[in-house]
Design an enzyme around this catalytic site. Structure first.
Site, PDB file in Angstrom:
ATOM      1  N   TYR A 156       0.834  -1.212   0.000  1.00  0.00           N
ATOM      2  CA  TYR A 156       0.000   0.000   0.000  1.00  0.00           C
ATOM      3  C   TYR A 156       0.869   1.262   0.000  1.00  0.00           C
ATOM      4  O   TYR A 156       0.630   2.199  -0.753  1.00  0.00           O
ATOM      5  CB  TYR A 156      -0.899  -0.045   1.237  1.00  0.00           C
ATOM      6  N   LYS A 160       1.106   4.267  -2.744  1.00  0.00           N
ATOM      7  CA  LYS A 160       0.760   5.661  -2.425  1.00  0.00           C
ATOM      8  C   LYS A 160       1.946   6.607  -2.606  1.00  0.00           C
ATOM      9  O   LYS A 160       1.776   7.739  -3.033  1.00  0.00           O
ATOM     10  CB  LYS A 160       0.187   5.750  -1.006  1.00  0.00           C
TER      11      LYS A 160
END
Ligand code: NAP
Length: 248
Positions: A156, A160
């Site tokens: 993740y 990002k």
């Protein structure tokens, strides 16, 4: 006249959470809204109904942003229904958390495919018509952890941080064509994504936040609204942190 009248806004992952709040806010302000979703058809249709009941225009399109062919088809469908996209909000996102040592290839790739590649596919199609108009707004929803790192979220965080890097590159590449590309980085916001966390983790997150509270979806939607509006026309390649001071 409403601020986004005549504009078409595509909000990815708008069936729930932050994306839904963004879709409702831009719809209220006069934009024709494309509510993209992957699975939650009923919720997506509720979002379009809400906008239409308030005299706005909206359609829902099912499309996994992780699939480039489906993204291409989604843009063709938008063009037929509403015309070219003026505002793109890359919000669709997933988590598949695990410690690095236990992270499977599948879970690593699934998160990159949706959160990072999905945003790239959507930007690639959106800028075509924006370049012709010499104006466009792209807002990428990244995350506080893309700036701080986070244990148990290597996939993740990579997606990002990468999304923020893509934001800056796209801003440099597209600036001369009048296309503004910015990011919003939420901290800990109350949605389905964070509801799955244990009370212990939630309490620890609040403790790390100087304002000592969770954010709400409207806190993020307000920042997206500003970046989509002409009031931010001299801003590109930037990130607005919406995190109660969690990252300073
Ligand atoms: P959420 O409540 O879990 O909603 C996720 C949305 O993304 C849903 O509409 C979902 O559609 C959609 N989606 C998932 N995979 C998709 C795909 N492949 N193609 C198209 N749509 C897809 O999440 P959220 O908390 O609102 O988060 C929204 C964004 O903010 C994400 O990018 C997330 O990483 C970011 N963010 C959230 C927080 C937070 O604290 N909540 C913090 C920082 C950043 P379906 O309903 O159809 O599955």
């Amino acid at each position: 006249m409403k601020i986004f009248e005549g504009k078409v806004a595509l909000v990815t992952g708008a069936s729930r959470g932050i994306g839904k709040a963004v879709a409702l806010k831009l719809g209220e302000a006069g934009a024709k809204i494309v509510v993209n979703y992957a699975k939650s058809e009923e919720s997506a249709l509720q979002v379009t109904e809400h906008i239409k009941n308030a005299a706005g225009e909206a359609i829902a399109i099912k499309c996994s942003v992780s699939n480039p062919e489906d993204v291409k088809d989604m843009f063709t469908e938008i063009e037929k229904s509403f015309g070219a996209v003026d505002i793109l909000v890359n919000n669709a996102g997933i988590t598949k958390d695990n410690l690095m040592i236990r992270m499977s290839d599948e879970d690593f790739s699934a998160v990159i495919d949706t959160n990072l590649k999905g945003a790239f596919y959507c930007m690639r199609y959106a800028v075509r018509s924006m370049m012709k108009k010499r104006y466009g707004k792209i807002i990428n929803v990244t995350s506080v952890v893309g700036f701080t790192g986070n244990s148990g979220q290597i996939n993740y965080v990579a997606s990002k941080s990468g999304l923020y890097g893509m934001t800056k590159s796209a801003a440099r590449e597209m600036g001369a064509r009048g296309i503004r590309v910015n990011a919003v980085a939420p901290g800990f916001i109350k949605t389905d994504m964070t509801d799955v966390l244990s009370d212990e983790i939630k309490a620890a997150m609040i403790e790390q936040t100087p304002l000592k509270t969770l954010g709400c979806v409207d806190d993020v939607a307000n920042a997206v609204y500003f970046l989509a509006s002409p009031e931010s026309d001299f801003i590109t390649g930037q990130v607005i942190h919406v995190n109660g001071g969690m990252y300073l």
